[in-house]
Design a protein around this motif. Structure first.
Motif, PDB file in Angstrom:
ATOM      1  N   LEU A 113       6.497   0.775   8.905  1.00 39.16           N
ATOM      2  CA  LEU A 113       5.692   1.943   8.293  1.00 39.16           C
ATOM      3  C   LEU A 113       5.846   3.084   9.286  1.00 39.16           C
ATOM      4  CD1 LEU A 113       2.965  -0.009   6.468  1.00 39.16           C
ATOM      5  CD2 LEU A 113       5.067   1.106   5.458  1.00 39.16           C
TER       6      LEU A 113
ATOM      7  N   VAL B 152       4.977   6.477  -2.063  1.00 38.94           N
ATOM      8  CA  VAL B 152       4.545   5.117  -2.004  1.00 38.94           C
ATOM      9  C   VAL B 152       5.317   4.174  -2.833  1.00 38.94           C
ATOM     10  CG1 VAL B 152       2.233   6.057  -1.090  1.00 38.94           C
ATOM     11  CG2 VAL B 152       2.614   5.418  -3.534  1.00 38.94           C
TER      12      VAL B 152
ATOM     13  N   GLN C 143       5.179  -5.125   9.465  1.00 42.35           N
ATOM     14  CA  GLN C 143       4.898  -3.836   8.773  1.00 42.35           C
ATOM     15  C   GLN C 143       4.570  -2.866   9.470  1.00 42.35           C
ATOM     16  OE1 GLN C 143       2.121  -4.506   5.555  1.00 42.35           O
ATOM     17  NE2 GLN C 143       3.273  -2.862   4.341  1.00 42.35           N
TER      18      GLN C 143
ATOM     19  N   ALA D 207      -2.407   1.060  -0.234  1.00 38.94           N
ATOM     20  CA  ALA D 207      -1.709   1.947   0.709  1.00 38.94           C
ATOM     21  C   ALA D 207      -2.192   3.317   0.051  1.00 38.94           C
ATOM     22  CB  ALA D 207      -0.161   2.001   0.761  1.00 38.94           C
TER      23      ALA D 207
ATOM     24  N   TYR E 233      -3.614   1.700   5.489  1.00 39.49           N
ATOM     25  CA  TYR E 233      -3.076   0.554   4.970  1.00 39.49           C
ATOM     26  C   TYR E 233      -4.014  -0.425   5.056  1.00 39.49           C
ATOM     27  CZ  TYR E 233      -0.461  -3.604   4.063  1.00 39.49           C
ATOM     28  OH  TYR E 233      -0.022  -4.868   3.648  1.00 39.49           O
TER      29      TYR E 233
ATOM     30  N   ASP F 118      -2.751  -5.710  -1.661  1.00 37.65           N
ATOM     31  CA  ASP F 118      -2.492  -4.509  -0.546  1.00 37.65           C
ATOM     32  C   ASP F 118      -2.713  -3.295  -0.862  1.00 37.65           C
ATOM     33  OD1 ASP F 118      -1.512  -6.937   0.426  1.00 37.65           O
ATOM     34  OD2 ASP F 118       0.707  -6.016   0.907  1.00 37.65           O
TER      35      ASP F 118
ATOM     36  N   ASP G 236       3.041  -3.590   0.110  1.00 36.62           N
ATOM     37  CA  ASP G 236       2.932  -2.205  -0.177  1.00 36.62           C
ATOM     38  C   ASP G 236       3.653  -1.107   0.980  1.00 36.62           C
ATOM     39  OD1 ASP G 236       1.567  -2.868  -2.367  1.00 36.62           O
ATOM     40  OD2 ASP G 236      -0.125  -1.925  -1.988  1.00 36.62           O
ATOM     41  N   TRP G 237       3.985  -0.074   0.729  1.00 33.08           N
ATOM     42  CA  TRP G 237       4.768   0.758   1.887  1.00 33.08           C
ATOM     43  C   TRP G 237       4.480   2.041   1.296  1.00 33.08           C
ATOM     44  CZ3 TRP G 237       8.564   4.156  -0.083  1.00 33.08           C
ATOM     45  CH2 TRP G 237       9.011   3.459  -1.275  1.00 33.08           C
ATOM     46  N   TYR G 238       4.542   3.112   2.299  1.00 35.32           N
ATOM     47  CA  TYR G 238       4.375   4.536   2.267  1.00 35.32           C
ATOM     48  C   TYR G 238       5.277   5.469   3.023  1.00 35.32           C
ATOM     49  CZ  TYR G 238       1.677   3.961   6.461  1.00 35.32           C
ATOM     50  OH  TYR G 238       1.139   3.708   7.732  1.00 35.32           O
TER      51      TYR G 238
END
Length: 409
Positions: free
Chosen positions: A186, A230, A182, A403, A201, A401, A213-215
Motif C-alpha cells: 500500500l 479504493v 500489505q 480502508a 487501514y 477490513d 482491502d486496498w487504496y
C-alpha cells in the motif's frame, strides 16, 4: 400461533438446560430455573451481579483456569459476534451454604451473541451442560474406573485447548506476514503533491481477517490532477494480500494512461478475469481535477464515494455504478459520471468494513457515515480520519477490513 402470542420469557425459563443471559460487561441479566438449580443459587444471588463474583476460580487450586478460559471465550463472542463452543472445563463451585468449601465440577459451555438494533452484541447466551455426574458415575470421585475416566476426559480437554492455542499462534504468524506484505504494497500515508490527504487501514479482528482491502493515490499526467481509488478483494490472509497487490498495481498503471476512471476500470476488469482469487473483487476510482473543480468517477460494484460540501451537505457519488470487476468476461464500457465542488470540500472513499454491520441494512451504515462526515468536516484530514474511525468502528474492531481515504479539495 403467531410470534405475538408466544411468551418468550416463559419459554426461556422452561428451557431444558442451564441457560443464562449475560451483558457484554459479563453481568447476569437473567437465568433460567434450570441454571439456578444446577448452580445451587437463588435469582437474587445472581441477577445483576458480575459473573466472576458469583463464580470465581477456586483459590485452593493453583492450576485452576476455568475463569480465564471462560473469560477469553466470552471476549471472543463480544468482539467477533460469533458463537464460541468451549472444550470441557473443570470449574469448581463454592458451596453457598458452606463458604470456603469447594465442589469439584465439570462443565461444557457454549456462548452465543444476541445482536442489538445497532448490530453490536447486546447480550450473550451462556449455555452450560454439566458433565460432573458422568465423570464420577462409576465408583464416585475416588473410584478407580471413574478416576481413570475423569483423568482421560480432563487430559483430552487440555490437549484440545493446547491445540487451539497452537492454531491461534500459527494464525497470528500468518497475520503478521500478511500485514507486513500489505504494508509494503500500500502507498505510504502522504500528501499527493500539495493536496492534503489522510489514509487509514484497519485490519479486521481475528487471526486471519486481514489484507482484503486496498487504496491508492496517483499523480496524473497533464494538469493539476490526481486519482484516488479504493478496492476490496473477497477473502483474507496471504492469498488475498497477493491479489490485492496485483489489482492495486494494475489500476495504478491504468489510471496514468487512461482518459478517465471508466477506462481505467475497463482495463482492470479485463485483467481481473485472468487473476485467480479476483472473483467478485470491487473497486471505485475518482479523477480529481483541481483546475476545473471537478470529480469524475466510476465504480465496479463498490460503495459510492462521498463528497462533503463546505456547508455540510453530503453528496453520494452513485451515478456511475457497475457490477464487480470480473462480472463480464468480455470488454464492456463502464459508466462514468462527474460532479463539481467548491474549495474546502472533502472527498471520502472507504470500504465496507466502515459501514456494514451484521443484521443491519447497509443504508443505515451509510447514513451513519454521512452524519459523521458532516459533523467533523471542519477538522484537518488527519484528525478527521481518526474521528470517523473512532465513531464508526465497533470498540473491539470490525469483523471486516476497513480502508479510508480523505482528501481535502
Amino acid at each position: 400461533m403467531t410470534d405475538t402470542e408466544i411468551d418468550y420469557a416463559a419459554v426461556f425459563q422452561a428451557l431444558p438446560g442451564m441457560v443464562a443471559l449475560l451483558t457484554p460487561e459479563l453481568v447476569f441479566a437473567d437465568v433460567n430455573e434450570e441454571f439456578l438449580r444446577g448452580a445451587g443459587r437463588t435469582r437474587e444471588q445472581m441477577v445483576g451481579r458480575y459473573l466472576f463474583d458469583v463464580f470465581p476460580d477456586n483459590p485452593n487450586n493453583p492450576s485452576a483456569s476455568g475463569m480465564r478460559n471462560l473469560a477469553a471465550s466470552l471476549q471472543r463472542v463480544t468482539t467477533s459476534g460469533e458463537r464460541d463452543a468451549m472444550a470441557l472445563q473443570r470449574y469448581d463451585v463454592e458451596n453457598p451454604e458452606r463458604p470456603g468449601e469447594w465442589e469439584e465440577r465439570y462443565w461444557s459451555p457454549i456462548n452465543a451473541p444476541v445482536p442489538g438494533r445497532d448490530g453490536k452484541v447486546a447480550l450473550i447466551v451462556h449455555r452450560v451442560e454439566e458433565v460432573t455426574e458422568l465423570i464420577k458415575a462409576r465408583g464416585g470421585p475416588t473410584g478407580g474406573r471413574a478416576r481413570v475416566l475423569e483423568a482421560e476426559l480432563y487430559t483430552r480437554a487440555r490437549e484440545l485447548q493446547e491445540l487451539n492455542e497452537r492454531l491461534r499462534q500459527a494464525h497470528a504468524r500468518e497475520r503478521e506476514v500478511a500485514l507486513a506484505l500489505q504494508e509494503a504494497m500500500l502507498p505510504a500515508r502522504r500528501q499527493v503533491g500539495h493536496h492534503d490527504a489522510a489514509v487509514r487501514y484497519r485490519p479486521a479482528v481475528g487471526a486471519l481477517n486481514v489484507c482484503g482491502d486496498w487504496y491508492d493515490l496517483v499523480d496524473l499526467v497533464g494538469g493539476n490532477r490526481i486519482a484516488v481509488a479504493v478496492g476490496d478483494v473477497v477473502g483474507h490472509g496471504l492469498e488475498a494480500a497477493g491479489v490485492m497487490g496485483q489489482l492495486r498495481s494494475a489500476l495504478s498503471a491504468a489510471s496514468r494512461v487512461a482518459e478517465g476512471p471508466a477506462e481505467a476500470l475497463n482495463v482492470l476488469g479485463r485483467y481481473a478475469n485472468v487473476v485467480d482469487g479476483a472473483e467478485s473483487a470491487t473497486a471505485v476510482t475518482t479523477f480529481i481535477d483541481y483546475d476545473h473543480h471537478t470529480i469524475t468517477y466510476s465504480s465496479a460494484g463498490h460503495l459510492p464515494p462521498l463528497l462533503v460540501h463546505p456547508d455540510g451537505r453530503v453528496e453520494f457519488l452513485d451515478r456511475a455504478t457497475d457490477p464487480p470487476l470480473d462480472a463480464r468476461p468480455d470488454p464492456f464500457p463502464r459508466p462514468q459520471a462527474s460532479t463539481t465542488y467548491t474549495e474546502g470540500a472533502t472527498l471520502v472513499l472507504y470500504t465496507d468494513g466502515l459501514v456494514e454491520r451484521r443484521h443491519e441494512d447497509i443504508d443505515t451504515g451509510l447514513g451513519r457515515l454521512a452524519d459523521a462526515l458532516s459533523r467533523h468536516r471542519h477538522q484537518d484530514p488527519q484528525t478527521f480520519a481518526d474521528a470517523v474511525l473512532l465513531e464508526l468502528l465497533p470498540p473491539g474492531g470490525a469483523t471486516d477490513d476497513t480502508a479510508l481515504v480523505i482528501v481535502r479539495l
